[in-house]
Design a protein around this motif. Sequence first.
Motif, PDB file in Angstrom:
ATOM      1  N   ASP A  88      -2.604  -8.196   2.633  1.00 33.30           N
ATOM      2  CA  ASP A  88      -2.903  -9.620   2.468  1.00 33.30           C
ATOM      3  C   ASP A  88      -3.369 -10.281   3.760  1.00 33.30           C
ATOM      4  O   ASP A  88      -4.076 -11.292   3.710  1.00 33.30           O
ATOM      5  N   ALA A 126      -0.468 -13.250   3.872  1.00 35.50           N
ATOM      6  CA  ALA A 126      -1.571 -14.205   3.756  1.00 35.50           C
ATOM      7  C   ALA A 126      -1.616 -15.201   4.904  1.00 35.50           C
ATOM      8  O   ALA A 126      -2.682 -15.699   5.261  1.00 35.50           O
ATOM      9  N   GLY A 144      -3.235  -7.230  -6.029  1.00 29.24           N
ATOM     10  CA  GLY A 144      -2.911  -7.575  -4.646  1.00 29.24           C
ATOM     11  C   GLY A 144      -2.179  -6.464  -3.927  1.00 29.24           C
ATOM     12  O   GLY A 144      -2.628  -5.972  -2.887  1.00 29.24           O
ATOM     13  N   ALA A 174      -6.026 -11.542   1.310  1.00 24.63           N
ATOM     14  CA  ALA A 174      -5.159 -12.141   0.289  1.00 24.63           C
ATOM     15  C   ALA A 174      -6.010 -12.642  -0.870  1.00 24.63           C
ATOM     16  O   ALA A 174      -7.081 -13.219  -0.678  1.00 24.63           O
TER      17      ALA A 174
END
Length: 466
Positions: free
Chosen positions: A313, A174, A325, A317
Motif C-alpha cells: 500500500d 497508505a 489490495g 494503495a
Amino acid sequence: MATTKQDLGAKEKELIAIVGAGPVGALLALKLAKKGYKIDLFESRPDSRKTDIYQGKSINLALSDRGWRALQAVGIEQEIRQQAIPMYCRVMHDIDGNLTKQAYGTENQAIWSVSRSGINEQLITQAEKCPLIDINFSYRLTQLNFDDNTAVYLDENQQVVTRQSDIIFGADGAFSKVRRLMQELPKQRISYSLDYMPQSYIELTIAANEDGSHKLEKNALHIWPRKDFMLIALPNLDGSFTCTLFMNQEGDLSFNSLNSYQKVATFFQRYFADAMLLLENPVEDFLVKSASPLCLVHIYPWLVNEQVALIGDAAHAMVPFYGQGMNSGFEDCRVLSELVDENKGNWQAILQAYQHSRKVNCDAITELAQRNFVEMSDLAGDANFLLRKKIEAHFHQKHPKLWVPLYSMVTFSPDIPYSKALAIGDIQKNIMDEIMKMPGIEKNWQGDEVYNRMYQLASSKLELNL
C-alpha cells in the motif's frame, strides 16, 4: 551446537530493514530471510497479539490465487487456510429481499475470507521463528538519511534509536512515513498523489446463531447493491459476518447527512430491510462509529538510490472493490523474491526490475478496483449485467483458451499480469457491448447465432494464450 546467524551466512549478504510489519512487510521478511538475508523488521504499533491495535475491528479481507501463490513458499499456506472460509459465489440481496447468486469462477474456485489481524499475526509468529529476522514493535520512524540508509526511530519509551542497513523497504501502508520522507528530498523528482474517494465506510456485524451457525449462506460474499452505496458481508469462523457499509461521505444521502437516530433507522428500513433483521445494533453502531476514508496512492518512482523502495500500500494503495489490495502486495513480495534469484543478489538490478514490473501492473489493478465499485453497487443486481455474465461464462466453457472472464483473469490467474487483464478486459467489454445489441438477446442468448458471432469477434480481437 545451536545454529547462529553467522552460520547461516547473514554476514555475506546485505542487511535489509523493512519498515512496517503488516501482512506485506511480514511476508517480505519471511521471503528474504529464506534467501539468507538478515532482516530488521520495524512496526510503529504494539504487538497486536498482546494489544488490540485494531480497536475491535475484524477488517476481513479476500485472499485469492495471487495471494496464495505468494504464501506457498514460506510454509504457512495450510495454517492460514485453516483460519479462512472459501466463498464460491456472491449473493446479491435486492431491495425487496430477493436473492441472486453468481459464481466467482468454475468448479471449486473461490476467494477466501480471512481476518487481517489473524493473517498478520500468523505471519508475525512465523517470522519470530526465523533466526535471521529481528522484530521491533513500537518503533516509530522519524528520520531517514537516504545517503547512508541510517534510520532514526522512537521506541515505546520515547528513546531515540538509530539503525543503519544496506536496503530499506517501506511497507508501512497508505500513509507511509518512508514515502513522505522520500517526497521531502530536495533533489528527487517524485510525482505523487493521494486521492480520497467520495465513499467512506463503517463496519457492522451480523452475529452467529445461538448454536454458532451462520445466519446467511456461509460460503458466499453477500452484497446489498444500492447504486450509490452498498452493504457487503464476509463470513467468519465463529458464525458471524463482518459487514461493511460503503457510502458517500457528503451529499443528500451520506454519512454526514444521516445524523440522527430517526434518519439512520429510516435509511436502514428503506434500503436494507432484510439485513435489519440480522444486523447487530446497526443504527447505534452507525451513529457511534466514525466513517473511515478510502484513498488511492500514486507515486513514481518507487525507489531512491536503488537502496530504498516502497512496497504494498505504501506504493499503490487502492480501494477494496476488487479484493486485490493484500493480494497485490503479496504479489509484490513474490515478484521481488523471484527477481532476487534472477539477478543473483544484485540489488541495483533487482530493484530497477521490481519497479519496472510492478508499477504498470499495480496501476492497472488500481484502475480496475475503482471501476468495480460500479459493478458491485449498481450492476450486480441488474438483469442485463447478469445476462452478460451468463453469456461470458457459457462462451468461456466452449472456448476456455480464447475467452477468460476479466474477474477470473484477475482473481484466479496469477500468471496473467494485471495490466494484460485490464487490456483484454477492455476488448471483451467492447465485444459484449456488440453482443448485447443483438435483437432478442434476452430470449435467444443460448442460440448458436450468438456464440458464432462472439467467436468471430473474439478471434479477430483477442490474443490470449494460456
